[in-house]
Design a protein around this motif. Structure first.
Motif, PDB file in Angstrom:
ATOM      1  N   ASN A 112       0.712  -1.172  -0.038  1.00 30.96           N
ATOM      2  CA  ASN A 112       0.027  -0.099  -0.112  1.00 30.96           C
ATOM      3  C   ASN A 112       0.926   1.253   0.077  1.00 30.96           C
ATOM      4  O   ASN A 112       0.519   2.275  -0.612  1.00 30.96           O
ATOM      5  CB  ASN A 112      -0.977  -0.110   1.119  1.00 30.96           C
ATOM      6  CG  ASN A 112      -2.193  -0.730   0.953  1.00 30.96           C
ATOM      7  OD1 ASN A 112      -2.712  -1.172   0.022  1.00 30.96           O
ATOM      8  ND2 ASN A 112      -2.471  -1.617   2.052  1.00 30.96           N
ATOM      9  N   ALA A 113       2.123   1.228   0.499  1.00 31.14           N
ATOM     10  CA  ALA A 113       2.899   2.349   0.632  1.00 31.14           C
ATOM     11  C   ALA A 113       3.302   2.756  -1.024  1.00 31.14           C
ATOM     12  O   ALA A 113       3.556   3.613  -1.510  1.00 31.14           O
ATOM     13  CB  ALA A 113       4.308   2.131   1.560  1.00 31.14           C
ATOM     14  N   THR A 114       3.633   1.546  -1.459  1.00 30.31           N
ATOM     15  CA  THR A 114       4.071   1.452  -3.133  1.00 30.31           C
ATOM     16  C   THR A 114       2.931   1.969  -3.889  1.00 30.31           C
ATOM     17  O   THR A 114       3.319   2.833  -4.904  1.00 30.31           O
ATOM     18  CB  THR A 114       4.609   0.160  -3.311  1.00 30.31           C
ATOM     19  OG1 THR A 114       5.853  -0.030  -2.547  1.00 30.31           O
ATOM     20  CG2 THR A 114       5.140   0.161  -4.853  1.00 30.31           C
ATOM     21  N   ALA A 115       1.790   1.575  -3.428  1.00 31.43           N
ATOM     22  CA  ALA A 115       0.524   1.956  -4.266  1.00 31.43           C
ATOM     23  C   ALA A 115       0.447   3.573  -4.431  1.00 31.43           C
ATOM     24  O   ALA A 115       0.119   4.322  -5.261  1.00 31.43           O
ATOM     25  CB  ALA A 115      -0.590   1.468  -3.592  1.00 31.43           C
ATOM     26  N   LYS A 116       0.909   4.128  -3.248  1.00 24.51           N
ATOM     27  CA  LYS A 116       0.947   5.740  -2.993  1.00 24.51           C
ATOM     28  C   LYS A 116       1.935   6.297  -4.017  1.00 24.51           C
ATOM     29  O   LYS A 116       1.542   7.236  -4.877  1.00 24.51           O
ATOM     30  CB  LYS A 116       1.150   6.230  -1.838  1.00 24.51           C
ATOM     31  CG  LYS A 116       1.174   7.746  -1.559  1.00 24.51           C
ATOM     32  CD  LYS A 116       1.350   8.320  -0.091  1.00 24.51           C
ATOM     33  CE  LYS A 116       1.319   9.766   0.109  1.00 24.51           C
ATOM     34  NZ  LYS A 116       2.175  10.417  -1.071  1.00 24.51           N
ATOM     35  N   ASP A 117       2.958   5.758  -4.206  1.00 20.72           N
ATOM     36  CA  ASP A 117       4.080   6.250  -4.942  1.00 20.72           C
ATOM     37  C   ASP A 117       3.582   5.857  -6.283  1.00 20.72           C
ATOM     38  O   ASP A 117       4.087   6.812  -7.264  1.00 20.72           O
ATOM     39  CB  ASP A 117       5.487   5.419  -4.811  1.00 20.72           C
ATOM     40  CG  ASP A 117       5.972   5.594  -3.465  1.00 20.72           C
ATOM     41  OD1 ASP A 117       5.765   6.734  -2.825  1.00 20.72           O
ATOM     42  OD2 ASP A 117       6.797   4.761  -2.798  1.00 20.72           O
TER      43      ASP A 117
ATOM     44  N   TYR B  87       0.152   6.111 -11.921  1.00 15.19           N
ATOM     45  CA  TYR B  87      -0.407   4.958 -12.322  1.00 15.19           C
ATOM     46  C   TYR B  87      -1.134   4.187 -11.038  1.00 15.19           C
ATOM     47  O   TYR B  87      -1.022   4.716  -9.955  1.00 15.19           O
ATOM     48  CB  TYR B  87       0.970   3.750 -12.140  1.00 15.19           C
ATOM     49  CG  TYR B  87       1.922   3.930 -13.083  1.00 15.19           C
ATOM     50  CD1 TYR B  87       1.941   3.087 -14.381  1.00 15.19           C
ATOM     51  CD2 TYR B  87       3.158   4.712 -12.967  1.00 15.19           C
ATOM     52  CE1 TYR B  87       2.864   3.547 -15.302  1.00 15.19           C
ATOM     53  CE2 TYR B  87       4.001   4.996 -14.059  1.00 15.19           C
ATOM     54  CZ  TYR B  87       3.671   4.078 -15.205  1.00 15.19           C
ATOM     55  OH  TYR B  87       4.411   4.105 -16.312  1.00 15.19           O
ATOM     56  N   LYS B  88      -2.188   3.147 -11.502  1.00 14.57           N
ATOM     57  CA  LYS B  88      -3.081   2.553 -10.444  1.00 14.57           C
ATOM     58  C   LYS B  88      -2.192   1.542 -10.035  1.00 14.57           C
ATOM     59  O   LYS B  88      -1.258   0.836 -10.765  1.00 14.57           O
ATOM     60  CB  LYS B  88      -4.391   2.086 -10.825  1.00 14.57           C
ATOM     61  CG  LYS B  88      -5.306   3.067 -11.171  1.00 14.57           C
ATOM     62  CD  LYS B  88      -6.620   2.732 -11.815  1.00 14.57           C
ATOM     63  CE  LYS B  88      -7.352   3.754 -11.912  1.00 14.57           C
ATOM     64  NZ  LYS B  88      -8.821   3.398 -12.826  1.00 14.57           N
ATOM     65  N   MET B  89      -2.125   1.218  -8.820  1.00 15.92           N
ATOM     66  CA  MET B  89      -1.294  -0.252  -8.379  1.00 15.92           C
ATOM     67  C   MET B  89      -1.869  -1.332  -8.892  1.00 15.92           C
ATOM     68  O   MET B  89      -1.332  -2.284  -9.225  1.00 15.92           O
ATOM     69  CB  MET B  89      -1.660  -0.145  -6.895  1.00 15.92           C
ATOM     70  CG  MET B  89      -0.694  -1.161  -6.278  1.00 15.92           C
ATOM     71  SD  MET B  89       1.182  -0.742  -6.621  1.00 15.92           S
ATOM     72  CE  MET B  89       1.876  -1.915  -5.675  1.00 15.92           C
ATOM     73  N   THR B  90      -3.401  -1.611  -9.120  1.00 14.39           N
ATOM     74  CA  THR B  90      -3.985  -2.352  -9.709  1.00 14.39           C
ATOM     75  C   THR B  90      -4.981  -2.070 -10.338  1.00 14.39           C
ATOM     76  O   THR B  90      -5.522  -0.927  -9.970  1.00 14.39           O
ATOM     77  CB  THR B  90      -4.645  -3.669  -8.736  1.00 14.39           C
ATOM     78  OG1 THR B  90      -5.456  -3.109  -7.743  1.00 14.39           O
ATOM     79  CG2 THR B  90      -3.426  -4.365  -7.958  1.00 14.39           C
ATOM     80  N   ALA B  91      -5.563  -2.725 -11.396  1.00 16.17           N
ATOM     81  CA  ALA B  91      -6.875  -2.184 -12.154  1.00 16.17           C
ATOM     82  C   ALA B  91      -8.086  -2.234 -11.437  1.00 16.17           C
ATOM     83  O   ALA B  91      -8.769  -1.161 -11.546  1.00 16.17           O
ATOM     84  CB  ALA B  91      -6.880  -3.033 -13.641  1.00 16.17           C
ATOM     85  N   THR B  92      -8.413  -3.097 -10.617  1.00 11.11           N
ATOM     86  CA  THR B  92      -9.436  -3.180  -9.787  1.00 11.11           C
ATOM     87  C   THR B  92      -9.210  -3.815  -8.266  1.00 11.11           C
ATOM     88  O   THR B  92      -8.271  -4.398  -8.379  1.00 11.11           O
ATOM     89  CB  THR B  92     -10.581  -3.891 -10.582  1.00 11.11           C
ATOM     90  OG1 THR B  92     -11.812  -4.149  -9.721  1.00 11.11           O
ATOM     91  CG2 THR B  92     -10.158  -5.253 -11.154  1.00 11.11           C
TER      92      THR B  92
ATOM     93  N   TYR C 279      -6.007   4.409  -5.634  1.00  8.88           N
ATOM     94  CA  TYR C 279      -4.860   3.674  -5.862  1.00  8.88           C
ATOM     95  C   TYR C 279      -5.211   2.367  -6.969  1.00  8.88           C
ATOM     96  O   TYR C 279      -4.642   1.749  -7.520  1.00  8.88           O
ATOM     97  CB  TYR C 279      -4.256   2.907  -4.614  1.00  8.88           C
ATOM     98  CG  TYR C 279      -3.613   3.593  -3.616  1.00  8.88           C
ATOM     99  CD1 TYR C 279      -3.387   4.987  -4.120  1.00  8.88           C
ATOM    100  CD2 TYR C 279      -3.479   3.255  -2.251  1.00  8.88           C
ATOM    101  CE1 TYR C 279      -2.664   5.844  -2.909  1.00  8.88           C
ATOM    102  CE2 TYR C 279      -2.975   4.066  -1.434  1.00  8.88           C
ATOM    103  CZ  TYR C 279      -2.662   5.332  -1.540  1.00  8.88           C
ATOM    104  OH  TYR C 279      -2.165   6.231  -0.498  1.00  8.88           O
ATOM    105  N   THR C 280      -6.665   1.957  -6.968  1.00  9.52           N
ATOM    106  CA  THR C 280      -7.371   1.086  -7.787  1.00  9.52           C
ATOM    107  C   THR C 280      -8.586   1.745  -8.085  1.00  9.52           C
ATOM    108  O   THR C 280      -9.127   2.531  -7.552  1.00  9.52           O
ATOM    109  CB  THR C 280      -7.192  -0.179  -6.783  1.00  9.52           C
ATOM    110  OG1 THR C 280      -7.749  -1.291  -7.789  1.00  9.52           O
ATOM    111  CG2 THR C 280      -8.393  -0.289  -6.002  1.00  9.52           C
ATOM    112  N   GLY C 281      -9.172   0.792  -9.216  1.00  7.85           N
ATOM    113  CA  GLY C 281     -10.588   1.023  -9.687  1.00  7.85           C
ATOM    114  C   GLY C 281     -11.449  -0.054  -9.097  1.00  7.85           C
ATOM    115  O   GLY C 281     -11.189  -0.897  -8.131  1.00  7.85           O
ATOM    116  N   THR C 282     -12.477  -0.095  -9.596  1.00  5.03           N
ATOM    117  CA  THR C 282     -13.901  -0.875  -9.200  1.00  5.03           C
ATOM    118  C   THR C 282     -14.525  -1.610 -10.325  1.00  5.03           C
ATOM    119  O   THR C 282     -15.487  -2.371  -9.972  1.00  5.03           O
ATOM    120  CB  THR C 282     -14.989  -0.009  -8.595  1.00  5.03           C
ATOM    121  OG1 THR C 282     -15.426   0.991  -9.546  1.00  5.03           O
ATOM    122  CG2 THR C 282     -14.334   0.705  -7.265  1.00  5.03           C
ATOM    123  N   GLY C 283     -14.097  -1.628 -11.447  1.00  4.14           N
ATOM    124  CA  GLY C 283     -14.313  -2.533 -12.555  1.00  4.14           C
ATOM    125  C   GLY C 283     -14.224  -4.138 -12.118  1.00  4.14           C
ATOM    126  O   GLY C 283     -13.706  -4.543 -11.577  1.00  4.14           O
TER     127      GLY C 283
END
Length: 482
Positions: free
Chosen positions: A234-239, A245-250, A293-297
């Motif tokens: 999650n720390a990397t997700a902020k970076d 970038y999104k950390m993950t697509a969804t 950080y991520t989407g909801t698709g």
């Protein structure tokens, strides 16, 4: 390496359904008759001191007592391609369409493909399998495929034949297979009811360009340090967000990692349960969605697959070998996969996802051929090594995978030539499927849908979303309580 047809229509919802009742006396009679026919048609056993590999190499199947048509039920072309490309002597009707069938000796091979969408594939099985014993020989289902999330629905019925009744020595001939692949398809009486050519340990699949830009390197060890646990992830997700970038697509990309590490199944003694690890996924996902950080698709949606391309700006996906080469648009020149732009590392936590099992339908008039297909595609080390080299699949054979993991000449083009098989091998030995149930597909789909409303703010609280989940599951499975 081979590049695969785009398979975004592939429905890999790994799922459960309602239990089928046993077929009764007629099914038992058919099983006995089929077993007798199998005994007559099966090849001679290997000598007591011969290894399983030696038996595979020297055995020739006697198909003289089998029927004229081998009918196979499936939901996509994955198994059809494995049979076409790797079963010795298979003559394809159409080299560009594996599901067009072909010939094995004098036996015609026919595929019936019913997509998994809206539970259509299982509904089709539920319609045809109970009538199989009384069907005309050329119309009998001989072989059908199942996925992990609903395997028990068919395993714990008389619709499937015990593998031993095909003349296969489960202890010796299947000794090199990963144990969890057997546990998933073992019935309540201890009978193995299916066999897979495939193992499905999962890894974190990362965008190399994003790794170089944000982490300073796309080396797997460097990336692993940045995703080694969920707090670091999650720390990397902020970076990543700060870099666009999104950390993950969804949020659903991480679901299988959490759901594969639960302590309790979805259903215990007829009551729907929410494991603590599932609740952890909800809490983390809500924070990630709120933070951007991520989407909801949904999985398999255009929003999800947009990250397969550079403009999609997604750092990571979670998945097994089949996701990498079969689903990530490896045949599209504009995709990251076609440019060798993905890498693989272990990720925050080990997990598995999916897999396909071959089941012999009770009532088959082709027991010797079904047995030989299982032997060739799931126990023959040479054939299975060929599947790894040609298709970049992770196969269900420990010696084959360990040898390929140590092969410095092997690499997956989608992963920029990386040989990630050692981490897959390590993960496969740790997979525990003791908490699966026959309700997994319905529960997973309903839970993800309910939590999507929560993540997007359409449902004000988690408790409200949970109530929507319970309502949905109760409609699917009225026999369950909560």
């Amino acid at each position: 390496m081979k590049k695969f047809k785009k398979a975004m229509a592939l429905s890999l919802a790994l799922a459960m359904g309602l239990s089928l009742v046993a077929c009764g006396d007629k099914a038992e009679e058919t099983t006995e008759a089929t077993t007798e026919a199998t005994t007559e048609a099966a090849v001679d056993d290997a000598t007591d001191d011969a290894s399983a590999d030696e038996a595979v190499e020297t055995t020739e199947a006697d198909l003289s007592a089998d029927g004229k048509v081998l009918n196979i039920q499936c939901w996509n072309d994955e198994f059809a391609r494995r049979l076409r490309d790797h079963y010795p002597g298979f003559e394809a009707n159409d080299p560009d369409d594996a599901t067009a069938g072909g010939k094995i000796g004098d036996i015609e091979v026919k595929f019936t493909v019913t997509p998994s969408d809206d539970n259509a594939y299982q509904n089709n099985l539920d319609a045809v399998l109970p009538e199989n014993a009384d069907a005309a020989d050329d119309e009998k289902v001989d072989l059908f495929l199942v996925e992990a999330d609903y395997a028990l629905k068919y395993v714990n019925t008389d619709l499937t034949m015990p593998i031993a009744d095909l003349g296969i020595d489960v202890d010796s001939e299947l000794a090199n297979q990963y144990q969890y692949t057997k546990d998933i398809v073992t019935d309540a009486d201890g009978n193995l009811k299916g066999v897979s050519w495939q193992g499905c340990p999962g890894v974190l699949i990362y965008n190399r360009e994003a790794a170089k830009e944000v982490l300073g390197s796309d080396d797997p060890d460097t990336v692993q340090e940045a995703v080694k646990d969920w707090d670091t992830f999650n720390a990397t997700a902020k970076d990543m967000k700060d870099a666009g970038y999104k950390m993950t697509a969804t949020a659903n990309d991480t679901f299988r990692v959490f759901s594969d590490n639960v302590s309790t199944p979805w259903v215990v003694d007829g009551k729907i349960t929410i494991d603590d690890n599932i609740k952890k996924w909800v809490d983390m996902s809500k924070e990630e969605v709120d933070a951007g950080y991520t989407g909801t698709g949904d999985l398999w949606s255009d929003d999800w697959s947009a990250g397969f391309y550079p403009d999609g700006k997604v750092f990571a996906y979670f998945g097994p070998a089949w996701l990498i080469d079969f689903c990530m648009a490896a045949d599209d020149e504009e995709s990251i996969a076609a440019q060798g732009g993905w890498g693989a590392t272990t990720g925050p936590q080990g997990f598995s996802w999916g897999g396909t099992w071959i089941c012999a339908a009770n009532g088959t008039d082709n027991p010797a051929l079904v047995a030989d297909i299982i032997r060739k595609l799931t126990t023959d080390e040479e054939i299975m090594t060929g599947i790894v080299k040609d298709d970049n699949d992770f196969v269900n054979n420990k010696p084959a995978m360990e040898a390929m993991a140590a092969d410095t000449s092997y690499g997956d083009d989608v992963l920029g030539g990386q040989n990630a098989l050692a981490m897959f091998c390590e993960g496969a030995d740790k997979i525990d499927k003791s908490n699966i149930s026959e309700y997994d597909q319905g529960c997973t789909e309903s839970f993800q849908a309910a939590m999507k409303d929560y993540f997007e703010g359409n449902t004000a609280t988690y408790d409200e979303a949970l109530e929507a989940f319970y309502t949905s599951v109760s409609e699917k499975y009225p026999e369950l309580s909560y």
